[in-house]
Design an enzyme around this catalytic site. Structure first.
Site, PDB file in Angstrom:
ATOM      1  N   ASN A 262      40.167   6.292  56.751  1.00 10.99           N
ATOM      2  CA  ASN A 262      41.359   6.284  57.600  1.00 10.99           C
ATOM      3  C   ASN A 262      41.062   6.854  58.993  1.00 10.99           C
ATOM      4  OD1 ASN A 262      43.908   6.459  58.712  1.00 10.99           O
ATOM      5  ND2 ASN A 262      44.851   7.445  56.954  1.00 10.99           N
TER       6      ASN A 262
ATOM      7  N   TRP B 274      43.060   7.907  61.161  1.00 15.37           N
ATOM      8  CA  TRP B 274      43.909   9.061  61.465  1.00 15.37           C
ATOM      9  C   TRP B 274      43.165  10.366  61.181  1.00 15.37           C
ATOM     10  CZ3 TRP B 274      45.824  13.482  59.376  1.00 15.37           C
ATOM     11  CH2 TRP B 274      46.899  14.092  60.020  1.00 15.37           C
TER      12      TRP B 274
ATOM     13  N   HIS C 204      55.056   2.304  63.097  1.00 16.40           N
ATOM     14  CA  HIS C 204      54.410   1.202  62.389  1.00 16.40           C
ATOM     15  C   HIS C 204      55.252  -0.062  62.554  1.00 16.40           C
ATOM     16  CE1 HIS C 204      51.859   4.053  59.651  1.00 16.40           C
ATOM     17  NE2 HIS C 204      51.567   4.141  60.933  1.00 16.40           N
TER      18      HIS C 204
ATOM     19  N   TYR D  43      57.309  10.268  61.064  1.00 18.73           N
ATOM     20  CA  TYR D  43      56.612  10.272  62.340  1.00 18.73           C
ATOM     21  C   TYR D  43      57.491  10.808  63.481  1.00 18.73           C
ATOM     22  CZ  TYR D  43      52.771   7.549  60.345  1.00 18.73           C
ATOM     23  OH  TYR D  43      51.684   7.142  59.612  1.00 18.73           O
TER      24      TYR D  43
ATOM     25  N   ARG E 246      57.276   6.832  53.833  1.00 16.90           N
ATOM     26  CA  ARG E 246      56.514   7.107  52.619  1.00 16.90           C
ATOM     27  C   ARG E 246      56.415   8.600  52.315  1.00 16.90           C
ATOM     28  NH1 ARG E 246      52.504   6.322  56.564  1.00 16.90           N
ATOM     29  NH2 ARG E 246      50.576   7.559  56.333  1.00 16.90           N
TER      30      ARG E 246
ATOM     31  N   ARG F 255      55.780  12.434  48.810  1.00 16.90           N
ATOM     32  CA  ARG F 255      54.861  13.568  48.910  1.00 16.90           C
ATOM     33  C   ARG F 255      55.576  14.835  48.420  1.00 16.90           C
ATOM     34  NH1 ARG F 255      52.391  12.572  55.026  1.00 16.90           N
ATOM     35  NH2 ARG F 255      51.493  10.495  54.617  1.00 16.90           N
ATOM     36  N   SER F 256      55.008  15.477  47.446  1.00 19.13           N
ATOM     37  CA  SER F 256      55.647  16.677  46.912  1.00 19.13           C
ATOM     38  C   SER F 256      55.755  17.778  47.964  1.00 19.13           C
ATOM     39  CB  SER F 256      54.874  17.194  45.692  1.00 19.13           C
ATOM     40  OG  SER F 256      53.538  17.529  46.044  1.00 19.13           O
TER      41      SER F 256
ATOM     42  N   ASP G  59      87.412  10.715  53.502  1.00 17.58           N
ATOM     43  CA  ASP G  59      86.910  11.237  52.230  1.00 17.58           C
ATOM     44  C   ASP G  59      86.834  10.187  51.123  1.00 17.58           C
ATOM     45  OD1 ASP G  59      86.574  13.769  53.284  1.00 17.58           O
ATOM     46  OD2 ASP G  59      88.594  14.420  52.747  1.00 17.58           O
TER      47      ASP G  59
END
Length: 796
Positions: free
Chosen positions: A151, A153, A269, A278, A332, A336-337, A543
């Site tokens: 990658n 990045w 992206h 991002y 995405r 991710r935890s 409401d």
């Protein structure tokens, strides 16, 4: 040699993030040591909290202890004598993340070495070990002579950011030769603040700001004023004529479209909604750069820097619900935890804290009140327990000030550029995630977010007083085929199937009545990978949220519309259907043939205007984060309790539909009363138009999928419309959710009225016994416009 000043896109405004730092500043291509130390000191302060920290103060002491523990953990296994990797778990020569993670661990340890009060502070042996670690990475993994893999990045951004930070932290002990090798290595991969990737593409959005940050800190380490000037200009894309400026709004379409739009949307992206991913990284890193360059010859004077304030108020504030970022704009990162729920908001808060010192007057007061609200209202994840030292000190000062928190956000906001909506009321917030020909459905790259198939198929996110609902392992454990609000073919696709796909339908969006929490929203669903189609509307009327669907059809497969899918705080939370309590055992399921009302304790009520076949399921769901994220997931099983409600349309339905009223936070009693006296009634639910009317004031809201008529309103084609009577006036709001029409014509059965106020391009004339309203919609990109009609007085 004097640095060149900006000759394109120059402005005279002061930086948002001006810091009171001493002069003189760097002003030559190769600055002297004292001035280099000045800017290096700024970056060192951002990393460590600076000098004068009161390490006896409990919060600061706790933050120092966190840094200590992180360093101890990072140092386990560090061995520069190894030949395969600095750490035994980071030995891959094909997975680039192993290289980035190695540098990040070095930076984590270096931070502890540089922060007073840690067990590692100023330790000479540790400094020597870190120097050897840097040497190992430069010799075996990173720099000229090493081939990049995997990658880009990691090589140009992830590794470089961490290595630069390490160099700043250890600057006084690394030595000139090693510092030169570090900056040469960084410059090998990241030489230009405008370009990135091996093929030197134009850097855009958050990637451009990351690249600029890398080049800027490396320039500070070298004392290179020319590169600092290039960084300043790259933020505005001077060399590209401003086409990919990160400071300018992307509305004009001159560049790739990656960045912020004036409606608050952020795309990265190309077409992925990404404010919470991002976008927040762009804001966070830009705030650091503005701090670094403030008051110098490289101060960012582009007048578009003022747009940063609008990003905060329009691109982040409406998307944060008591510390939780709307998941539909997190891309995405939901898989991710380490990025669960409230983590994204932390980055935004830290960025605004960095911007605050440069704001003045009412703007400063407003932003201070906003940050104070964000910090104090999130009782799930205490910002002061997780932030960095610099932000902690700034937050403590703000909290101790006389600034009053903003108060609960009450608003209805739509984001036409990214097909999302957010509805804030005093007791809850609700997010809607759609997509169209203009926006991608979801992102799954690098083996992340593998089950995001339906994240934009009408997903509805309810944020209430269960602040941890979308945290604590929600995304790996929720049934990804049954996300609340979606209509789906109940079949499991392959991992990552259909990611980065636009719809073939243009209709996604809606209208909002200005100054209210009254909005109509909808989408034409054309599902990826099947023949499923449907027309879906959400009428957000204070409401009450009215869900309407029509034309639900598919050539094959079982089709469902999901009413609710709630992770339960209490696994035995009481569920009543038509007033009868259901069992609370895990594994219980049932089919109700003619349900009229459902109440789930702690969540609210659901009212069905017509008896509806409804299915219900309680279950304990077990999964691992690795199931949805091979790259960053873990294999530890997690289990969470869920209650799911859905409507089964059968196999290969044709023209099916649904309708229910959602009452977030409602009691069982209020839910039961709403069955007897519905607060909202459905006027139309065809494939031409969905329309509803509120009983209390006659408010009328409609989504026209095609030319048609509902009640007193007709439209000549696709449109979203709200009409409300107030005293002797009628307020009308309208938009083109297809973003393709030049003009919308509405016929309203409203005689004897004249225009009191109208937005540009909106006209109204009498037509027979009614009023014809014409709206010019070309170039509005789905934005709402409105007018007010007044009753014409008559003489007796």
């Amino acid at each position: 040699m004097n640095t060149s000043r900006r000759t394109v896109l120059a402005g005279t405004g002061a930086s948002l993030a001006a810091l009171a730092l001493p002069t003189p500043f760097l002003s030559s291509a190769h600055a002297d040591d004292d001035n280099t130390a000045l800017l290096r000191g700024r970056w060192h302060t951002l990393l460590t909290g600076g000098t004068g920290l009161d390490t006896t103060e409990p919060r600061i002491a706790a933050a120092v202890a966190r840094i200590d523990r992180a360093a101890v953990s990072a140092a386990k296994g560090l061995d520069p004598s190894r030949t395969d990797g600095l750490w035994p778990d980071l030995t891959s020569t094909s997975v680039s993340n192993h290289v980035t993670t190695s540098f990040k661990r070095l930076a984590t340890i270096a931070t502890a070495w540089a922060v007073p009060g840690t067990g590692q502070y100023g330790d000479a042996a540790l400094a020597e070990l870190l120097g050897r670690g840097v040497d190992w990475m430069l010799e075996h993994r990173y720099g000229p002579g090493h081939e990049r893999f995997d990658n880009d990045w990691d090589w140009e951004i992830g590794c470089a950011l961490a290595l630069n930070d390490t160099a700043v932290l250890l600057y006084d002990v690394l030595g000139a030769d090693r510092l030169t090798r570090i900056t040469d290595a960084v410059g090998h991969y990241t030489p230009d603040p405008n370009l990135w990737r091996a093929d030197r593409q134009i850097a855009t959005g958050a990637n451009r700001v990351w690249i600029c940050t890398v080049v800027a800190v490396a320039a500070v380490l070298r004392g290179d004023g020319d590169d600092l000037a290039r960084v300043r200009d790259a933020l505005s894309d001077v060399s590209g004529g401003g086409a990919n400026s990160v400071l300018a709004f992307q509305d004009d379409g001159a560049g790739t479209g990656e960045g912020f739009y004036s409606d608050g949307s952020f795309l990265q992206h190309y077409k992925h909604p990404y404010n919470g991913g991002y976008g927040k990284e762009l804001l966070g890193n830009l705030s650091r750069l503005l701090n670094l360059l403030a008051g110098t010859d490289w101060d960012v004077t582009d007048p578009d820097v003022a747009n940063v304030r609008t990003w905060v108020t329009d691109g982040f504030e409406p998307l944060i619900a008591r510390g939780d970022m709307q998941a539909g704009v997190c891309g995405r990162e939901v898989a991710r935890s380490s990025k669960q729920g409230h983590v994204a908001a932390q980055t935004v808060i830290e960025a605004v804290l960095r911007l605050l010192p440069g704001l003045t007057g009412d703007t400063a007061d407003r932003f201070a009140a906003l940050v104070k609200q964000w910090i104090t209202e999130d009782t799930f994840r205490d910002f002061l327990d997780v932030t960095d030292l610099t932000s902690l000190v700034a937050a403590q000062r703000l909290l101790a000030s006389g600034t009053r928190p903003r108060g609960t956000l009450v608003t209805h906001r739509q984001f036409p550029r990214m097909d999302k909506a957010m509805h804030h009321r005093p007791a809850f917030a609700l997010g809607i995630s759609a997509y169209s020909t203009r926006v991608y459905n979801y992102e799954s790259i690098q083996n992340e977010n593998l089950h995001g198939w339906h994240l934009s198929d009408g997903m509805v996110l309810l944020y209430d007083d269960d602040l941890g609902h979308y945290s604590e392992d929600y995304w790996p454990t929720v049934d990804p085929l049954r996300l609340a609000g979606t209509t789906v073919v109940a079949a499991r696709p392959a991992d990552a199937a259909g990611q980065r796909t636009t719809s073939t339908a243009d209709w996604a969006g809606g209208a909002v009545l200005p100054g209210t929490t009254l909005g109509a929203y909808g989408m034409e669903l054309r599902a990826f990978g099947s023949s499923l189609g449907a027309f879906k509307s959400w009428f957000c009327l204070d409401d009450v949220i009215v869900h309407v669907g029509s034309g639900v059809s598919a050539a094959a497969g079982p089709v469902e519309t999901i009413v609710e899918n709630r992770k339960l705080r209490d696994p035995a939370a009481e569920l009543t259907v038509d007033g009868v309590r259901a069992p609370s055992d895990a594994g219980w399921s049932a089919t109700y043939e003619g349900a009229r009302s459902v109440h789930l304790a702690g969540t609210g009520g659901y009212v069905f205007p017509r008896p509806t076949a409804l299915r219900a399921l309680r279950e304990q769901r077990t999964a691992t984060w690795r199931d949805i994220n091979v790259k960053y997931g873990t294999d530890t099983p997690v289990t969470r309790p869920y209650l799911t409600l859905w409507q089964d349309h059968g196999t290969a339905p044709s023209g099916a539909g649904y309708c229910w009223l959602q009452l977030p936070g409602a009691s069982a009693g209020r839910t039961a009363r709403a069955v007897l006296a519905p607060p909202v009634t459905v006027v139309a639910a065809s494939t031409a138009v969905h329309a509803v009317r509120r009983a209390s004031d006659g408010l009328f809201a409609a989504n026209f999928w095609a030319a048609g008529r509902a009640g007193e309103l007709g439209a000549d084609g696709p449109a979203s419309v709200l009409v409300r009577a107030r005293e002797q006036r009628f307020e009308v709001a309208v938009s083109d959710p297809t973003q393709l029409r030049d003009r919308i014509v509405l016929d309203l059965d409203l005689p004897g009225h004249t225009v009191r106020r109208a937005d540009p391009g909106v006209r109204a004339v009498r037509r027979g016994a009614g009023t014809r309203i014409t709206v010019d919609t070309a170039g509005l990109h789905g934005a709402t416009v409105s007018l007010t009609l007044s009753r014409t007085s008559s003489r007796s």
